[in-house]
Design an enzyme around this catalytic site. Structure first.
Site, PDB file in Angstrom:
ATOM      1  N   ILE A  87       5.207  24.155 -17.675  1.00 22.73           N
ATOM      2  CA  ILE A  87       3.848  24.076 -17.137  1.00 22.73           C
ATOM      3  C   ILE A  87       3.740  22.919 -16.158  1.00 22.73           C
ATOM      4  CG2 ILE A  87       1.401  23.865 -17.721  1.00 22.73           C
ATOM      5  CD1 ILE A  87       2.324  24.596 -20.644  1.00 22.73           C
ATOM      6  N   CYS A  88       3.128  23.158 -15.011  1.00 22.87           N
ATOM      7  CA  CYS A  88       2.902  22.082 -14.051  1.00 22.87           C
ATOM      8  C   CYS A  88       1.453  21.644 -14.164  1.00 22.87           C
ATOM      9  CB  CYS A  88       3.221  22.580 -12.647  1.00 22.87           C
ATOM     10  SG  CYS A  88       2.927  21.360 -11.381  1.00 22.87           S
ATOM     11  N   LEU A  89       1.218  20.591 -14.896  1.00 29.88           N
ATOM     12  CA  LEU A  89      -0.160  20.136 -15.120  1.00 29.88           C
ATOM     13  C   LEU A  89      -0.146  18.614 -15.173  1.00 29.88           C
ATOM     14  CD1 LEU A  89      -3.056  21.099 -15.730  1.00 29.88           C
ATOM     15  CD2 LEU A  89      -2.491  21.053 -18.143  1.00 29.88           C
TER      16      LEU A  89
END
Lengths: 194, 590
Positions: A87-89
């Site tokens: 996840i890119c967060l």
């Protein structure tokens, strides 16, 4: 050392209003450093109706270091790797604050599902599709939701049925299935041993 | 703008100095720069003071507490002017917000007396008020959680900017609180934290750099205006402030980097080998073809085709090898060989001259001793000649010009070569400029050699008239070489680099008196200096330093004129401060 007292409290807190948020966090094993979170796909998105499981690993420094989260369910989204579920967060990286919790992190991931950020992609292929051919993107995302995030939940009812027929109480069956991520055999094993 | 004016002043000053030299009034052999000192040595004793100097300015102007001023300056990389500029442009609130400074007006009045217990949102425990701490930004968490947070951040190397734990709060935590809390659990880590804060003045400051000497002397150098300059540290090490390698003016940093790499790789030799030889397909030794047809045989006995390098049998005619056909077009290869040869000769030309001057420079360094002997011999003689400063002056002028000369060769190599400026000049332009420059260079070269010859003469054996003659020659040549050096630099700056489009080639300006020696930053400490940080400094600190460091007026020539350039440093204040002999990360690695 992970602050287990806090993790315990977080789990209680989170599962208390599970009805409202639909978000749950459960330990994967006895060890509280590995957890499984589930979030419902947000309404009005291609993810609607799906239930997404997320693998959570707590680092030693938790809550002073961010938890490591990754989709276990395959999902078609510009900011989530279609291969690995990474996840890119920002809050899972440098914007993490110890004041955040597992639940708020999962809520942020749910928000990410409804508001993708294709300009800062994790999966370039998905992001390009999102920008160039939005209709196809929606179609693919919906198809993935149907295929990967729903069958287990549809099947889940059948599994629940099956296990209840074996003589286990329904509520216990449901929570156990959730804990093992919907795996029927593991759930049976767990029910038998516990 | 300012820099331009500054360097012009340099030139005027140095003009005057040369004249002084002619009249023998210039008697200081140490070549103290004519302009006010613009470089300072910062030692472990003066680091705190140097930092406080800037802190004080910001604290006074914005009436801030020290830790807020430090946060501000760390954010703006110790550029006080920048802080003031942002203040004027965007106002105080934005200035503070961008740097994460939150100033609480009545800090003492807001301590909570409402409840005896507080809930910490991190560990979710209820704790007595005495065990929680509220930061300037208003966020309140328990001491144990704060401590844990600080430890994680310091270990992550974030000491200089530890943010508040609250989500989306960008305030930087009070260093005093961090120090107190961390030292309770990890005194070592608290010390490390302090060190990072202190060294931020060097690490995050483009005007201050560690002296690159090895073993590291423990000092850092601060320059005032121009970062493109060459300095000498108090340990005697001379370096280019901009790229931290040895002083290399008139080469630009990029040219020097390329040159060093070229010399190290001997890349031309490698080039030659690749073009003129082929590896044997069997033993892989490079094989050179010394004539004959294209069937080559290696000393190991293997035969191979010179055109494609593949192994073949031995049956062949002049134009054809039996059972082998590669049909390579031959002319292309010959052109390539021709080119490699030309490039190699060109490199050799410049390298030979560069090397020759560097070698003479090294030999002349040994002259220092001989010259001292000669001077003392002369002084023992009973003669009407009393002043021998022209000898030492001549020697230093020789060093200085020899230096400029030797580095002018790698400069020319790149200036007129194909590597850097190929697209910026037409061939005619290049030729014209090259002639212009080489003319200057040759004049300088001739005069440097003449000067060298006179200085090496055994004039202490000569009679007075002859000595007087040599003296006149030396003094004369000093002025000439100095002027020629200046002219060469002018030519480089105005005619060569000045006309180029891209200004990436900055060169350190020519200093008539040699590389500027950084002066010590002197600070007078009160007895409690280390604890409270209170100290007194002279009102005009720079002025004070200059006066004390400069030899007074035109004193007579000392015979310890050539004394060691390393000055002993006093270590008396260093006791309770950190050991700055190594930068923090080096120590950490150990």
């Amino acid at each position: 050392m992970v602050d287990f007292a806090r993790v315990q409290k977080e789990l209680q807190e989170c599962n208390r209003d599970i009805e409202v948020s639909g978000i749950s966090v459960n330990p994967k094993s006895d060890n509280l450093t590995q957890l499984i979170g589930t979030i419902p796909g947000p309404l009005g998105t291609p993810y609607e109706g799906g239930t997404f499981t997320i693998d959570i690993v707590l680092p030693d420094g938790y809550p002073f270091e961010p938890p490591r989260m990754q989709f276990a369910t395959k999902v078609w989204h510009p900011n989530i790797s279609s291969q690995s579920g990474a996840i890119c967060l920002d809050i899972l990286k440098d914007q993490w604050s110890p004041a955040l919790t597992l639940k708020t992190a999962l809520l942020s991931i749910q928000a990410l599902l409804s508001a993708p950020e294709p300009d800062d992609p994790q999966d370039a292929v998905v992001a390009q599709q999102y920008l160039r051919d939005y209709q196809t993107f929606v179609g693919t995302a919906r198809y993935w939701t149907e295929t990967f995030a729903k069958t287990s939940s549809l099947g889940a009812e059948e599994k629940v049925q099956k296990l209840v027929e074996m003589g286990f109480p329904e509520s216990l069956v449901r929570s156990t299935l959730e804990v093992v991520g919907g795996d029927e055999n593991m759930a049976l094993e767990k029910l038998c041993s516990g | 703008m300012e820099d331009g004016v500054g360097s012009e002043e340099d030139y005027y000053d140095s003009d005057r100095e040369s004249l002084d030299g002619l009249e023998n009034e210039e008697s200081d052999p140490q070549w103290v720069p004519a302009k006010g000192p613009s470089c300072k040595v910062i030692t472990k004793e003066s680091l705190l003071a140097a930092q406080r100097e800037d802190l004080r300015r910001v604290m006074d102007l914005l009436s801030l507490r020290e830790h807020h001023a430090r946060t501000l300056l760390i954010h703006y990389r110790w550029d006080v002017e920048k802080v003031f500029a942002v203040l004027v442009e965007k106002g105080k609130a934005r200035l503070f917000a961008e740097a994460g400074v939150s100033v609480v007006e009545n800090h003492d009045a807001d301590s909570p007396v409402l409840s005896s217990t507080e809930t910490c949102d991190i560990c979710m425990e209820d704790l007595p008020s005495s065990e929680v701490t509220k930061m300037d930004c208003g966020h309140c968490f328990c001491n144990s959680c704060w401590t844990e947070h600080f430890i994680v951040k310091i270990n992550e190397g974030q000491s200089k900017r530890i943010r508040c734990m609250a989500y989306k709060c960008f305030a930087i935590c009070d260093e005093g609180i961090i120090r107190t809390l961390v030292s309770k659990r990890h005194p070592d880590l608290a010390e490390k934290f302090d060190r990072f804060l202190l060294e931020s003045y060097i690490e995050d400051n483009k005007m201050v750099k560690w002296c690159p000497s090895t073993p590291h002397c423990g000092s850092a150098i601060r320059v005032e205006n121009d970062e493109f300059c060459e300095v000498e540290c108090s340990c005697g090490f001379q370096f280019c402030f901009s790229c931290l390698s040895e002083a290399h003016s008139p080469c630009s940093c990029l040219m020097w980097e390329l040159w060093i790499k070229k010399c190290r790789d001997e890349s031309e030799t490698v080039n030659w080998i690749t073009v003129h030889t082929k590896p044997c397909p069997k033993c892989h030794k490079p094989v050179e073809k010394n004539g004959g047809c294209n069937l080559v045989s290696c000393i190991c006995g293997q035969a191979f085709c010179w055109l494609c390098g593949g192994a073949t049998g031995r049956d062949h005619t002049w134009s054809h090898i039996t059972g082998h056909s590669c049909g390579r077009y031959k002319e292309d290869r010959e052109k390539k060989a021709e080119r490699a040869k030309r490039d190699l000769y060109r490199y050799m030309h410049y390298h030979n001259r560069y090397k020759a001057h560097t070698d003479s420079f090294e030999q002349e360094s040994r002259l220092r001793e001989t010259i001292r002997e000669k001077v003392s011999n002369l002084e023992e003689r009973d003669s009407r000649l009393r002043d021998f400063s022209w000898v030492t002056n001549g020697l230093y002028r020789l060093f200085r010009s020899r230096r400029a000369l030797s580095y002018s060769y790698p400069f020319a190599f790149y200036m007129f070569g194909d590597d850097l400026f190929k697209d910026e000049m037409t061939n005619e332009e290049r030729e014209l400029k090259q002639h212009l420059f080489e003319d200057q260079q040759q004049q300088l070269e001739a005069n440097v050699e003449k000067l060298s010859k006179f200085i090496e003469e055994p004039f202490d054996q000569y009679d007075e008239d002859k000595i007087m003659e040599i003296r006149m020659q030396v003094i004369n040549l000093c002025v000439i070489t100095d002027t020629l050096c200046k002219k060469m630099y002018e030519c480089i700056e105005n005619d060569l680099l000045g006309s180029l489009q891209f200004g990436i080639h900055n060169i350190a300006p020519y200093q008539s008196k040699g590389i500027e020696r950084a002066t010590e930053l002197t600070v007078f400490w009160s007895a409690t200096a280390n604890d409270t940080g209170k100290f007194h400094k002279p009102d005009e600190q720079t002025g004070g330093t200059t006066e004390s460091d400069r030899p007074s007026g035109s004193g007579s020539s000392d015979d310890n004129g050539c004394s060691s350039r390393k000055r002993a440093r006093e270590g008396s204040f260093g006791g309770s401060l950190f050991d700055l002999n190594l930068p923090a990360d080096v120590i950490d690695r150990n």
